[in-house]
Design a protein around this motif. Structure first.
Motif, PDB file in Angstrom:
ATOM      1  N   GLU A 147     -30.350 -14.587  -6.181  1.00 24.59           N
ATOM      2  CA  GLU A 147     -28.921 -14.874  -6.347  1.00 24.59           C
ATOM      3  C   GLU A 147     -28.077 -13.634  -6.067  1.00 24.59           C
ATOM      4  N   SER A 148     -28.535 -12.469  -6.496  1.00 19.02           N
ATOM      5  CA  SER A 148     -27.753 -11.249  -6.275  1.00 19.02           C
ATOM      6  C   SER A 148     -27.652 -10.903  -4.793  1.00 19.02           C
ATOM      7  N   VAL A 149     -28.632 -11.291  -4.016  1.00 17.88           N
ATOM      8  CA  VAL A 149     -28.619 -11.036  -2.575  1.00 17.88           C
ATOM      9  C   VAL A 149     -27.877 -12.143  -1.830  1.00 17.88           C
ATOM     10  N   SER A 150     -27.857 -13.355  -2.403  1.00 20.92           N
ATOM     11  CA  SER A 150     -27.252 -14.488  -1.691  1.00 20.92           C
ATOM     12  C   SER A 150     -25.741 -14.346  -1.537  1.00 20.92           C
ATOM     13  N   TYR A 151     -25.064 -13.753  -2.500  1.00 16.87           N
ATOM     14  CA  TYR A 151     -23.608 -13.619  -2.408  1.00 16.87           C
ATOM     15  C   TYR A 151     -23.178 -12.695  -1.271  1.00 16.87           C
ATOM     16  N   PRO A 152     -23.749 -11.477  -1.163  1.00 13.90           N
ATOM     17  CA  PRO A 152     -23.373 -10.645  -0.011  1.00 13.90           C
ATOM     18  C   PRO A 152     -23.796 -11.265   1.330  1.00 13.90           C
ATOM     19  N   ALA A 153     -24.919 -11.988   1.336  1.00  9.15           N
ATOM     20  CA  ALA A 153     -25.358 -12.636   2.570  1.00  9.15           C
ATOM     21  C   ALA A 153     -24.348 -13.689   3.002  1.00  9.15           C
ATOM     22  N   ALA A 154     -23.866 -14.484   2.058  1.00  9.15           N
ATOM     23  CA  ALA A 154     -22.864 -15.507   2.382  1.00  9.15           C
ATOM     24  C   ALA A 154     -21.571 -14.866   2.864  1.00  9.15           C
ATOM     25  N   ALA A 155     -21.194 -13.748   2.259  1.00  5.07           N
ATOM     26  CA  ALA A 155     -19.978 -13.044   2.686  1.00  5.07           C
ATOM     27  C   ALA A 155     -20.133 -12.528   4.116  1.00  5.07           C
ATOM     28  N   ALA A 156     -21.305 -12.020   4.446  1.00  9.03           N
ATOM     29  CA  ALA A 156     -21.549 -11.529   5.803  1.00  9.03           C
ATOM     30  C   ALA A 156     -21.514 -12.670   6.815  1.00  9.03           C
ATOM     31  N   ILE A 157     -22.072 -13.817   6.441  1.00  9.83           N
ATOM     32  CA  ILE A 157     -22.061 -14.984   7.330  1.00  9.83           C
ATOM     33  C   ILE A 157     -20.627 -15.453   7.565  1.00  9.83           C
ATOM     34  N   THR A 158     -19.837 -15.499   6.487  1.00  4.32           N
ATOM     35  CA  THR A 158     -18.436 -15.920   6.606  1.00  4.32           C
ATOM     36  C   THR A 158     -17.664 -14.962   7.499  1.00  4.32           C
ATOM     37  N   THR A 159     -17.877 -13.672   7.333  1.00  3.28           N
ATOM     38  CA  THR A 159     -17.207 -12.670   8.160  1.00  3.28           C
ATOM     39  C   THR A 159     -17.575 -12.852   9.622  1.00  3.28           C
ATOM     40  N   GLN A 160     -18.845 -13.073   9.903  1.00  2.00           N
ATOM     41  CA  GLN A 160     -19.284 -13.267  11.286  1.00  2.00           C
ATOM     42  C   GLN A 160     -18.674 -14.521  11.886  1.00  2.00           C
ATOM     43  N   ARG A 161     -18.585 -15.585  11.084  1.00  2.70           N
ATOM     44  CA  ARG A 161     -17.958 -16.817  11.573  1.00  2.70           C
ATOM     45  C   ARG A 161     -16.488 -16.586  11.916  1.00  2.70           C
ATOM     46  N   LEU A 162     -15.776 -15.844  11.086  1.00  3.45           N
ATOM     47  CA  LEU A 162     -14.363 -15.560  11.344  1.00  3.45           C
ATOM     48  C   LEU A 162     -14.197 -14.739  12.618  1.00  3.45           C
ATOM     49  N   ILE A 163     -15.071 -13.771  12.822  1.00  2.00           N
ATOM     50  CA  ILE A 163     -15.018 -12.961  14.043  1.00  2.00           C
ATOM     51  C   ILE A 163     -15.276 -13.843  15.264  1.00  2.00           C
ATOM     52  N   ASP A 164     -16.283 -14.720  15.169  1.00  2.00           N
ATOM     53  CA  ASP A 164     -16.582 -15.625  16.282  1.00  2.00           C
ATOM     54  C   ASP A 164     -15.399 -16.536  16.596  1.00  2.00           C
ATOM     55  N   GLU A 165     -14.722 -17.025  15.550  1.00  7.66           N
ATOM     56  CA  GLU A 165     -13.551 -17.880  15.751  1.00  7.66           C
ATOM     57  C   GLU A 165     -12.409 -17.116  16.406  1.00  7.66           C
ATOM     58  N   GLN A 166     -12.232 -15.847  16.034  1.00  9.11           N
ATOM     59  CA  GLN A 166     -11.192 -15.029  16.653  1.00  9.11           C
ATOM     60  C   GLN A 166     -11.493 -14.793  18.131  1.00  9.11           C
ATOM     61  N   VAL A 167     -12.745 -14.541  18.456  1.00 11.85           N
ATOM     62  CA  VAL A 167     -13.131 -14.334  19.854  1.00 11.85           C
ATOM     63  C   VAL A 167     -12.874 -15.608  20.655  1.00 11.85           C
ATOM     64  N   THR A 168     -13.236 -16.756  20.094  1.00 13.42           N
ATOM     65  CA  THR A 168     -13.001 -18.036  20.768  1.00 13.42           C
ATOM     66  C   THR A 168     -11.511 -18.267  20.984  1.00 13.42           C
ATOM     67  N   LEU A 169     -10.709 -17.982  19.970  1.00 14.52           N
ATOM     68  CA  LEU A 169      -9.257 -18.143  20.088  1.00 14.52           C
ATOM     69  C   LEU A 169      -8.700 -17.210  21.159  1.00 14.52           C
ATOM     70  N   PHE A 170      -9.129 -15.967  21.159  1.00 16.04           N
ATOM     71  CA  PHE A 170      -8.675 -15.001  22.157  1.00 16.04           C
ATOM     72  C   PHE A 170      -9.054 -15.469  23.561  1.00 16.04           C
ATOM     73  N   ASN A 171     -10.288 -15.937  23.737  1.00 14.36           N
ATOM     74  CA  ASN A 171     -10.729 -16.425  25.047  1.00 14.36           C
ATOM     75  C   ASN A 171      -9.939 -17.644  25.484  1.00 14.36           C
ATOM     76  N   SER A 172      -9.547 -18.478  24.535  1.00 16.59           N
ATOM     77  CA  SER A 172      -8.728 -19.660  24.865  1.00 16.59           C
ATOM     78  C   SER A 172      -7.357 -19.234  25.376  1.00 16.59           C
ATOM     79  N   PHE A 173      -6.780 -18.197  24.743  1.00 17.59           N
ATOM     80  CA  PHE A 173      -5.485 -17.686  25.217  1.00 17.59           C
ATOM     81  C   PHE A 173      -5.621 -17.100  26.616  1.00 17.59           C
ATOM     82  N   VAL A 174      -6.669 -16.383  26.844  1.00 19.65           N
ATOM     83  CA  VAL A 174      -6.884 -15.797  28.166  1.00 19.65           C
ATOM     84  C   VAL A 174      -7.044 -16.893  29.209  1.00 19.65           C
ATOM     85  N   THR A 175      -7.806 -17.934  28.892  1.00 16.18           N
ATOM     86  CA  THR A 175      -7.994 -19.070  29.797  1.00 16.18           C
ATOM     87  C   THR A 175      -6.678 -19.769  30.084  1.00 16.18           C
ATOM     88  N   LEU A 176      -5.889 -19.961  29.010  1.00 17.08           N
ATOM     89  CA  LEU A 176      -4.593 -20.628  29.145  1.00 17.08           C
ATOM     90  C   LEU A 176      -3.674 -19.832  30.049  1.00 17.08           C
TER      91      LEU A 176
END
Length: 176
Positions: A147-176
């Motif tokens: 449990e003590s390791v699961s919380y930081p792991a989930a935070a890291a996963i969430t951070t990576q997902r947010l970064i991936d979403e930002q990259v996708t959004l940026f690429n969409s603007f560039v495409t547009l």
């Protein structure tokens, strides 16, 4: 643990142009499967061969599968021997064991929660190895450690997902 699986909650949306944010279904997608005694390490594209676990069946929460139960309720599950456990469907575990010549015994299933206490995934550990090499039950100390390791792991996963979403959004603007 001898083996483990990580599932991530995935929401699949309808193609409804009037309500593009409508969720069609929710499921747990395999993202990683590892088993030391079988020398199995599956990640990435290979994991797509594993079918997802439905979080809802006929509009009701799936409470029969242990991983879906954990994701739907946020409750940790600890089994000394899954073959003796009642109240859950372990047919997938049994068929995996039969197909691979393995014997799942102890199992620890823990929800992965983000910083907003939303369940984003599930960590499932199988067959706790004891000092003498035998398989035993997961202890309270094991649970606290995971449990003590699961919380930081989930935070890291969430951070990576947010970064991936930002990259996708940026690429969409560039495409547009």
């Amino acid at each position: 643990a001898d083996g483990g699986t990580i599932y991530m909650v995935e929401e699949l949306f309808t193609d409804n142009p009037i309500d593009p944010g409508e969720i069609a279904r929710r499921e747990l997608k395999f993202v990683c499967l590892q088993n030391e005694s079988m020398n199995t390490h599956i990640r990435g594209d290979d994991i797509d061969l594993m079918p997802p676990v439905a979080l809802e069946i006929d509009g009701e929460d799936n409470l029969h599968n242990v991983s879906a139960y954990c994701a739907n309720t946020g409750k940790l599950l600890n089994f000394a021997d899954v073959y003796d456990a009642e109240g859950f469907d372990f047919s997938g575990t049994r068929s995996y064991d039969e197909a691979n010549g393995y014997r799942s015994a102890s199992m620890l299933v823990i929800p992965l929660e983000d910083h907003e206490n939303r369940i984003i995934g599930v960590l499932q550990l199988i067959n706790r190895r004891q000092g003498d090499g035998s398989i035993g039950e997961f202890t309270l100390e094991d649970i606290e450690l995971v449990e003590s390791v699961s919380y930081p792991a989930a935070a890291a996963i969430t951070t990576q997902r947010l970064i991936d979403e930002q990259v996708t959004l940026f690429n969409s603007f560039v495409t547009l």
